[in-house]
Structures are given as C-alpha cells and as structure tokens.
Design an enzyme around this catalytic site. Structure first.
Site, short mmCIF file in Angstrom:
data_model
loop_
_atom_site.label_atom_id
_atom_site.label_comp_id
_atom_site.label_asym_id
_atom_site.label_seq_id
_atom_site.Cartn_x
_atom_site.Cartn_y
_atom_site.Cartn_z
N CYS A 158 0.83 -1.20 0.02
CA CYS A 158 0.15 0.11 -0.18
C CYS A 158 0.96 1.39 -0.10
CB CYS A 158 -1.02 -0.26 1.13
SG CYS A 158 -2.29 1.18 1.16
N HIS B 294 -3.55 -5.34 0.95
CA HIS B 294 -3.40 -5.67 2.29
C HIS B 294 -3.55 -7.35 2.94
CE1 HIS B 294 -2.07 -1.74 4.09
NE2 HIS B 294 -3.16 -1.23 3.59
#
Lengths: 332, 766
Positions: free
Chosen positions: B596, B699
């Site tokens: 991310c 994630h």
C-alpha cells in the site's frame, strides 16, 4: 340487686296509688274488690275503671318515656336530649291544635280517638322528616339541630293557629299540652302497651350494637355495626315511643331526660342490656310517683303531671350535670 | 413474611370533598409492618380512614384478601380488620375489660354474650398489652398510656389479620411509645398480623417497619424498605426541612450511610459493555473472548464499539471501512464483520487531527477540537448502528474506549458511560494488574463515576495476572469490600497473538533478532500494519519494527508498511537517511516488499494535487517504475486474486491465491515497463515487481493459505537458512486457535453465571 329495689318500689307505689286519691279506699275494700267480690260496689268502678288503668298507663308510658330518652341519649351521646328533642311532641301538638281549632270549633265532634290519631299522625310525620335528614347527615349533631329546628317551626305554626282560636280552644289546647294521665281506659292501655312493648323488645335487641356505639361511630363501624340500620331503628323506636306517649297522655316532660341518668348512676354501668330494662322500670316508678303526687297534693284538684315532674326532677338533673366529669375530649 | 396478600389497593383515590391523593397502590402481606410517614395534612389519616370505611373512597378498588371490600359484609370485614384511631372518646361507666370485650363484637351472638373462646381471647389480649392489672378499673380513671394500650388490646381481641393504627404513639411518653411498638412487633412476628400505621416518630418508623410509604404534597412519593425511603435528601424534601440544622433533634431520621437514589437506570437485556481503567487494559481481548464464549454457548452475538481510534482498519464485504478490532471480534462471534459494529472510526493523521470515518465512509479530516464539538451529531448514527446490531443478535458485546472517567472530556461522552446509558448496558470494569496499581485503577475509577454510573457497573475484572491466582484471593476480598462490587474474575496473562488496535502495541518493542529476520520500517503514520503478524507464528522468525537506519541490520526481508500520509512519511524517510539504506539493501539483492503506502514509496513519483493527505508531490525511492496520484476518493474493497508474475527469489509464488483488502487514497500507474522487466505482482494490476522488489496495494496479502510459509521458505532457501515454517498456518485458522484459547481462559477464570445474570439472561448452567 338494684332491680329488686326498683321492683319493690314499683309494687309499693302501685299499692299507694290504688289506695290514695280523691276518694280514699280502705285496704279491706281493695282486697275484697280485687278478689272478685261485689261488682256493684261504687269503689269497683273507681278501682277498676279509673285507678287501675291509670296506674297501668303510668307504668307503660313512664317506661316508654324513659326508654325513649335513654335511646336518644345513647345515640346522640348527649346528656340533655329527651324523647321530644327530635320535634316529635311539637309535631303532635301542631296536629292536635289543627284538630281542636278547626274541626271541633266548627262543631264537628271528634272523640278522643281522633285526638289520639291526630297526635300520632303529627308525631310520625315529624319522625319521617327526621329520618330523611338522618340519611344525609354526616354527623349526629346535625340531626339534633334539625330536630330542634323542626320543633320550633311546629311551635311557631301552632302559635299562629292559636291566634285564630277561641279562648276555650286555647285553654283546651293548653291543657292538652300539659300532659295528663287521666281519662285513660283499658282499650287505650292495651293499644299503648302493644306499641310500647314492641319497641321495648326492639330496643333490647339493639343493645349489642348500642353497646359498640358507646366507643364512637368509627369504632362501631369497624366492629361490624351497620350504622345506617342502627340509626334508622333507633330513630324509629324512640319516636314511636314518644309518639305513643304524646298521643295518649300529651307531652310529659323531664321524665325522659332525668330517668336514664338516675339509672346510670344507680347501676353504675352504661351497658345497654342493663340500661334498657332499668330505664323502663325506672321510668314507670318515677311516673307513678309523680302521678300519685299530682293527684293527691292538692286533692281534689289535679295538678298537671308535667309540673310535678319538673319540680321534682329539675334539681336532680342540675345536680347530675354538675357532678358530670368533663372528661370526654373528642378528637376530630 | 408470607407472600399472600392481606390487603391491596388499586388506583385508590381518597379525599374529603375533593380528591386529595389519587392512584394509590399498596400491598400488605401477613406480618408486614407498613408505616405511613409524611407531613401533617398530607393525607395519612385520610388514607387510613378510607381503608377502614369511615370515609368514602373517591375511586379505585380496595381488596381485602382478594375480595373487593365494597362487596364484603360488615362483620366479615370486622373479623379481618381492626383499628386504633386518634379519637379520644372516653365512654363513661365502662370498665377497661368491657372495652376490650367489645373487640369480640363480630364473633358473639345476637345479644353479645361472650363465650368461653371469647373470654380466652380477651385474656390473651390483656396479657399481650400488659393491662391485665387494670382491666377492672373504669376506663375514664386510667392514664392516657394505659388507655391507648386498652384500645390496642381491644383491637387485638378482634383477632384481625390486619391492624390499622392512626398515630398510635402520639401523646404518649417514651415508655408507652416503646411498649406500643413492642406489642406491634410481637403481633407481626408471632401472629403474622399485618400492620398499617401512620407515625410521626420517624426514628421508630425506620427501625420497626418492613415497608414504608411516604406521602407528601404530590401524593404517594415513595414506597420501599426503610433504607430506600429514609435517605437524607428525600426526607428533607418530604418534610420541607432542606437546609435546616438537625442538631436539636439528636438522632437524625434517616440512615446516614444511605445515599440518594435517583430514577432507576435504564437496563437492557443481553447488552454487556467492557470498559477499562485505561487504554490497553485488555478490553478488546476480553470482549473478543467473551464474544467467542457466548457464540460457543449458542447465542447470536454481535460486537460493538461506537468510536474507534486506530490505525488498523478493515474493509468489509460491502466495501466499508471499520475498526480491525471489531472485525476480529466479529470473527470471534463467528460472523461476518459489518460496519454497524463500528460506526465511527478515527484514523489519526497526526497528533492533532484524524480522518473521520462514519458508517464506513470517510467524511473528512478534523482537528481534535473540531471533532469534540462535532461528535454529538454522530449520536443518532451510533444509535442506529447499535439498534441494527441489537436486532440481529441475542447478545451485544460493547467495547469501551480508554477510561470512563476522563473527567475533563466526559461531556457528551459517546464511548463509555454515555454509550452505556444509551444502550442500557451492564458494565464490566477491567483493570490491568500487570502494570501495577490495580486497586487504585479499579477503586479510583469507581469512585470517580457518578452514582448512576456506578450502579451500572456489575462487576470488576482483574486482567493480565501473572502467577498463582490463589495468591490474589486477599486482593479480591479487599477489592470487593472497598468497592462494593463483585470481582467477576482474575484473568491470567495470556499470550495470544491477535491483531492490535493501535500503536500502543507491544510489537514495536520487540527488537530481538532471530535466525530469520524481517525488518519493517516503522513509518511515522504507519497504518494497517497487521499484514506482518502472520510471520510471528514461527519461533524462528522475528519481526522487528525499525525506526532508524542503524537498526536495520541485515534482514532477510525488508518490508515497508501502509501509511496514512505517504508523502510526509517519504520526506521523513529521506531526512532519516532511510532512502539510501533501502536502496542499498535492494541493490545488494535483498527482498523488499512494499504494501500500500510502502508500495507507493517504492515508486517514482507521488503527487497529491487535491491535498487528500498532505498535498504536494515527492520523488519516491524509484525502485519501481510506478507513479501515484492521490485522489479524493478512497478505494476500499476486499480483494481476491493471485500472485501473477513474481520474479526473483519469490518466483515460486506465482499462481498462489491471495485474499485481502485494499484501502488507499491513491491510484498507481505503471509509467515504464522497463522492457518487460517489470511484471504484475498481484492480479488486477494491484501491484508490480521487478527483481527482488515487490509492491502491492493488497493488505493481508500474506494471510491466506500457505503464502507466508512459502514466501519464508523461498527467501530462507535463497539465503541458505532453514526455517521451521510448520507453525505458520493459514492465518485465519491460526486466529481461530487463538480465539478458542482466549475463550477457554476466560470461561475458566470468570464467573460466567454472574455475567449472564448481569445481562438479564437466565442460563441453565450446563
């Protein structure tokens, strides 16, 4: 024990009353008449048709007055009420006045029966009024006041009627309102006995609730006394007794107020089971005594019995009231 | 006291001409002594007179032994109810005995002649009132006290089941007062007579009564036990003596130790709240454990936390963001995480402000002061979310936040007691004994709560206890005595590897390097760092969070985590010299994985034209040819896909399935494919890689299946190490074992029966 004394007194007075009077009767004559001999003796009429009925009437009516007084004093818890506090005698007097002044003076002849009936009607009418008021009244003092008020109204109206009357009628009315046991015959004795003894029995049967009533209306109710029923029965019986007296003998005062007090003080109890018969007999004794005096003091003139009772009994009432301990403090 | 009712009133209204008091509902059982207290004129006597029939009632019904009193006969009532009232009527020429005998009125025949049984009753009544010696004296010749006792004897003689007394001890001196009260007490105890009396002597009413009825200007103001009624503020207001000096009366007519009780607190069934004495007292884990305990017991459970402040968030199936702790608790409940479980999420951007997420959607960034004022507007949303949770479940387990007694912040509280009040929850207070001062924590917290809030606390929990629990038995006793609350349990220190709420994580402190070392750069605005927890399952692997380049060492894998503020963190990295360290590491062939925000940092350029985060633009580390533009929109989705084109050491991971979620503000685009050297790492262009540098938006990329194990093995093999990866399981099933472990510990150390009772759930213990 005191009962025995009373009964002895009663018997003694009966004998005295038989013997005394305008015409004196010798004991031997009395006995022979009573044992059924010589019907045609002139004393027979005196004994049987004049004196004995009068004695009987004194016993019955005297008892009725005292009993009525006792019932009302218990009920109102007030020591100075008497049989005529609820206006019974005033109503009777009014009715009698009406009869006397309007009918008799117009020449319509009505016997004593009519008078009796008139007195009854007057008394019972007032009684009905009082009964109606008693349903509504929240407490007892209202009832007494109403009774007294009704009495005043009746008196006022009677006085009004008197203004239209002839002198002779006024005198007649006046004489009537003094009360007298004379001229009573056996039929009347029978009639008054029936009514009186019926009320006596009722009063005796009411002795249990009356006893509870001595603690006050609140407690009486709490113990299961039906207050309304008690009220009605007391008013009815007291008024009937009073009406009876007024109808047959006219209003005789003070006996109803004084005798219950005398009895209470003598027997030292307020238990109705004792007081009911005691008042009755006491009333009979006192009335016999007063009647004896009324006949004999100024013989051959007969004094009105009410005067005798007043003179004799007022001192008694006053002394009693003075002695009465002021210890009943009533709380709201 | 038995349960059958002697007298009962329903909506009784009383009064003389007008209605004085309406709607009176009283109930007396045999042997119960009920006192009426109140100022003069309040209606006590009126009530008693109405009950005895002296006064007509204005409305309602009075039941005497289940019969309507209006329908009962006078004598029947007389056999059940007798009284002593205030009238001082003294009949003349009656002896005391005659008065007492009057009490047998309902039992005697027509002429009132007493039977043997009646005489015995009279004798007993005289004995009980100690008046046998004056029985034959005239009633008018005895003293007031003796008269009162005679009246009481009369009432007793009536053999009632209920005795009504109107001021039985007024006007009497202390000796007679005591005597009368003693007689009343004996009647209640020996003969099971119910007693209803009005008293002006409050001290005596306090001590003799079983029940007290307080009648004031508003009618019946309170009915209850003496302790419930005789409380200072109430008595003062009842009699209008507020502020008056009580020294003249001596003993005060209230219990000194009874505090005022206001309206009863709102209590809902099946709602329990875990509050802590401080942050990280263990609320989350205990809540999670309880969720699993209830779920195992067959209940439908939902977790709830009104407002979460955390860096770790979770994306639900609906694409909405919620706190991770609640997502974990949802897993404990064995159900799908839903955003209604956590309606407000605050993700701090810096010391003073946060991103505010409501019902899963970002509504903006606010500074703390702004938010403090704003949060009352969130109350309806929170309520709605809670109601939704409630509808869907039998039990809701609510997690508090921080401490419930941050007094300066307590106004408009929506996370602790304010929330408890809103939801009707019963509260469990958790203290942390490991950090010391647990007595101060628990008792101090309770002390700072208001009376109503205190009432809501059903029990205390001592958490993180190390050692033999038996050694703390004294401690439990002390806590219970001083706090007046039950200690529900002492929970031992349990090492469960479960996802953390926020940065107060112990993780960050672990600096021990093991055989296989993973270094995670601890960015200033680190968020969603649960990605790496899966590796901690292995004994041979250490996961270290490094804050300085010097701490880096020579890790087997270098990971760059997600962040709330990519550009700011990037700048900071450059200041610290991390950029060089990372590039050097990559150049030496080390494995670098960026997730991310970390992925964005590995790129070439990051720009934030709309100032979604901090605005401006910055040059990335340049290890991946990717350009990122921050958008105003936040991408939140769950992700299912696979590793497509891994190269380098992780080549063998190709084709493996991955499951995770995406939360990011930016969109990254490949700017240069570097002649095919750059391959797609994770499917759907969510990540790219080149050489040993890998970046992805997903994630939780390591959580599912055997990815973590495989990845470790690949890297270990490449570095010539051997790592025991057997213990690295599918993270999901690992978590399950942890949940079960936690639930077992809680079930053993907590009094679950008490907890069920607190929630109003009767549970047959199995």
């Amino acid at each position: 024990m005191i009962f025995i004394i009373l009964l002895v007194l009663l018997s003694a007075l009966v004998v005295i009353n038989i013997a005394t009077g305008t015409v004196s009767l010798k004991p031997s004559e009395i006995i022979s008449i009573l044992s059924g001999g010589s019907d045609d003796s002139p004393y027979y009429t005196i004994l049987y048709n004049i004196r004995l009925p009068r004695i009987a009437a004194a016993i019955v009516l005297g008892g009725a007055l005292a009993l009525s007084g006792y019932l009302l004093q218990t009920f109102f818890d007030n020591p100075i009420v008497g049989p005529f506090v609820l206006g019974v005698s005033s109503g009777a007097k009014l009715c009698v006045a009406l009869i006397m002044i309007f009918f008799l003076s117009k020449g319509i002849s009505l016997g004593s029966v009519a008078m009796i009936i008139a007195a009854f009607v007057g008394a019972l009418t007032v009684m009905c009024f009082v009964l109606l008021i008693s349903f509504k009244a929240k407490n007892m003092s209202i009832l007494v006041v109403c009774g007294i008020m009704i009495g005043y109204i009746c008196s006022a109206v009677t006085d009004l009627l008197v203004t239209f009357a002839d002198d002779s009628n006024i005198v007649n009315l006046h004489n009537w309102s003094m009360g007298s046991l004379s001229g009573i015959n056996w039929t009347q004795v029978l009639q008054m006995s029936v009514i009186t003894f019926a009320c006596l029995i009722v009063a005796f049967l009411l002795s249990k609730p009356m006893g509870a009533y001595r603690l006050g209306e609140a407690y009486a109710r709490n113990m299961g006394v039906n207050i309304t029923f008690l009220r009605i029965m007391l008013i009815l019986s007291a008024s009937m007794l009073a009406a009876c007296v007024v109808a047959f003998a006219g209003p005789i005062s003070f006996v109803g107020i004084a005798v219950p007090h005398l009895m209470r003080l003598s027997f030292k109890t307020s238990e109705p089971k004792v007081m009911v018969p005691a008042s009755f007999i006491g009333g009979s004794v006192v009335t016999l005594l007063c009647d004896c005096l009324a006949r004999n003091i100024f013989a051959p003139t007969e004094v009105s019995i009410s005067s005798v009772t007043a003179v004799l009994l007022v001192p008694v009432v006053i002394s009693m009231l003075l002695k009465r301990r002021k210890n009943s403090v009533k709380n709201a | 006291m038995r349960e059958d009712t002697v007298i009962k009133t329903e909506s009784l209204s009383i009064g003389y001409d007008h209605e004085l008091i309406k709607d009176i509902s009283l109930r007396l059982t045999p042997g119960c002594i009920m006192s009426l207290i109140g100022p003069n004129g309040s209606g006590k006597s009126t009530l008693l007179k109405t009950l005895t029939g002296q006064l007509k009632k204005k409305g309602g019904v009075v039941y005497l032994k289940a019969e309507d009193m209006d329908a009962c006969k006078g004598t029947d009532i007389a056999k059940l109810m007798s009284m002593v009232d205030t009238s001082r009527n003294i009949p003349e020429l009656m002896s005391c005995r005659e008065i007492v005998e009057m009490g047998r009125y309902p039992y005697t025949g027509m002429l009132g002649i007493l039977s043997e049984e009646d005489r015995v009753a009279v004798k007993n009544a005289l004995e009980m009132t100690d008046t046998a010696d004056i029985a034959d004296r005239p009633f008018s010749a005895v003293s007031d006290g003796q008269r009162q006792r005679i009246m009481l004897a009369r009432a007793i003689c009536q053999d009632p089941e209920i005795l009504i007394l109107d001021e039985p001890t007024s006007y009497l001196d202390i000796r007679f007062k005591l005597q009368i009260l003693d007689i009343i007490r004996r009647l209640s105890e020996e003969k099971q007579v119910a007693v209803l009396m009005s008293l002006h002597e409050l001290e005596q009413a306090m001590r003799i009564s079983h029940q007290v009825v307080a009648i004031g200007k508003n009618g019946v103001e309170r009915i209850g036990t003496p302790r419930e009624v005789f409380e200072e503020s109430f008595i003062r207001s009842l009699y209008g003596i507020e502020g008056m000096d009580m020294t003249l009366t001596g003993a005060v007519p209230w219990f000194e130790d009874v505090k005022a009780k206001k309206t009863p607190i709102n209590k809902a069934r099946g709602v329990i709240m875990i509050q802590g004495t401080m942050s990280a007292a263990g609320k989350s884990l205990i809540a999670a454990g309880l969720c699993r305990v209830f779920a195992r017991a067959g209940y439908k459970v939902m977790p709830f936390k009104s407002q979460n402040m955390a860096l770790n968030s979770f994306v639900t199936r609906e694409g909405l963001e919620m706190g991770r702790a609640q997502a974990m608790q949802a897993e404990c409940c064995m159900r799908e995480p839903l955003v209604c479980m956590n309606p407000v999420l605050l993700k701090p951007t810096d010391d003073k402000g946060s991103q505010v997420i409501v019902n899963g959607r970002v509504i903006g960034n606010m500074r703390a002061v702004e938010y403090f004022r704003y949060k009352t507007q969130l109350i309806p949303e929170i309520k709605k979310a809670f109601d939704k949770c409630r509808e869907m479940s039998d039990i809701v387990v609510i997690e508090g936040a921080g401490s419930p007694v941050e007094i300066n912040l307590k106004k408009n509280d929506i996370v602790n007691m304010g929330l408890a009040e809103m939801t009707g929850a019963a509260v469990l207070l958790v203290g942390d004994i490991d950090r010391g001062g647990v007595f101060a924590q628990l008792i101090g917290t309770l002390d700072l709560l208001t009376t109503e809030e205190r009432e809501r606390v059903g029990g205390l929990i001592v958490n993180k206890f190390r050692g033999d629990i038996k050694l703390f038995e004294d401690g439990v006793k002390i806590l219970e005595e001083r706090s007046g609350k039950k200690v529900i349990g002492v929970v031992p220190f349990t090492d469960v590897n479960l996802e953390d709420e926020d940065s107060l994580s112990g993780r960050f402190d672990k600096q021990q390097k093991k055989d296989f070392d993973i270094a995670v750069i601890r960015l200033a605005h680190i968020s969603n760092f649960t990605d790496f927890d899966v590796f901690e399952q292995s004994e041979d692997i250490s996961v270290r969070y490094v804050t300085e380049p010097s701490q880096l060492g020579k890790p087997d894998i270098l990971m760059i985590p997600g962040t709330k503020n990519t550009i700011a963190d990037l700048r900071r990295l450059k200041e610290q010299g991390f950029d060089e360290a990372i590039c050097a590491y990559a150049a030496s062939g080390g494995v670098v994985i960026g997730i991310c925000g970390g992925y964005q940092i590995l790129g070439r350029k990051i720009s934030d034209p709309d100032s979604s985060e901090c605005g401006g633009e910055e040059e990335g580390l340049g290890l991946l040819p990717v350009d990122t533009v921050m958008s105003a929109e936040k991408t939140r989705t769950q992700f299912e896909g696979s590793i497509t084109g891994a190269q380098g050491i992780l080549k063998d991971l190709c084709g493996k399935e991955i499951r995770g979620y995406e939360i990011h503000m930016g969109v990254s685009v490949l700017s240069d494919s570097l002649n095919g050297e750059v391959k797609e790492f994770t499917s759907a262009a969510t990540g790219y890689c080149t050489g040993n540098v890998y970046g992805t938006y997903v994630h939780g990329v390591f959580d599912a299946g055997d990815i973590a194990a495989a990845l470790t093995e690949c890297v270990a093999a490449a570095h010539g190490k051997s790592v025991d990866t057997a213990s690295i399981t599918d993270y999901r099933s690992f978590k399950e074992t942890q949940y079960e472990k936690l639930a077992d510990v809680l079930e053993e150390s907590l009094d679950m029966q008490a907890i069920y009772e607190m929630m109003g759930i009767t549970r047959v213990s199995s």
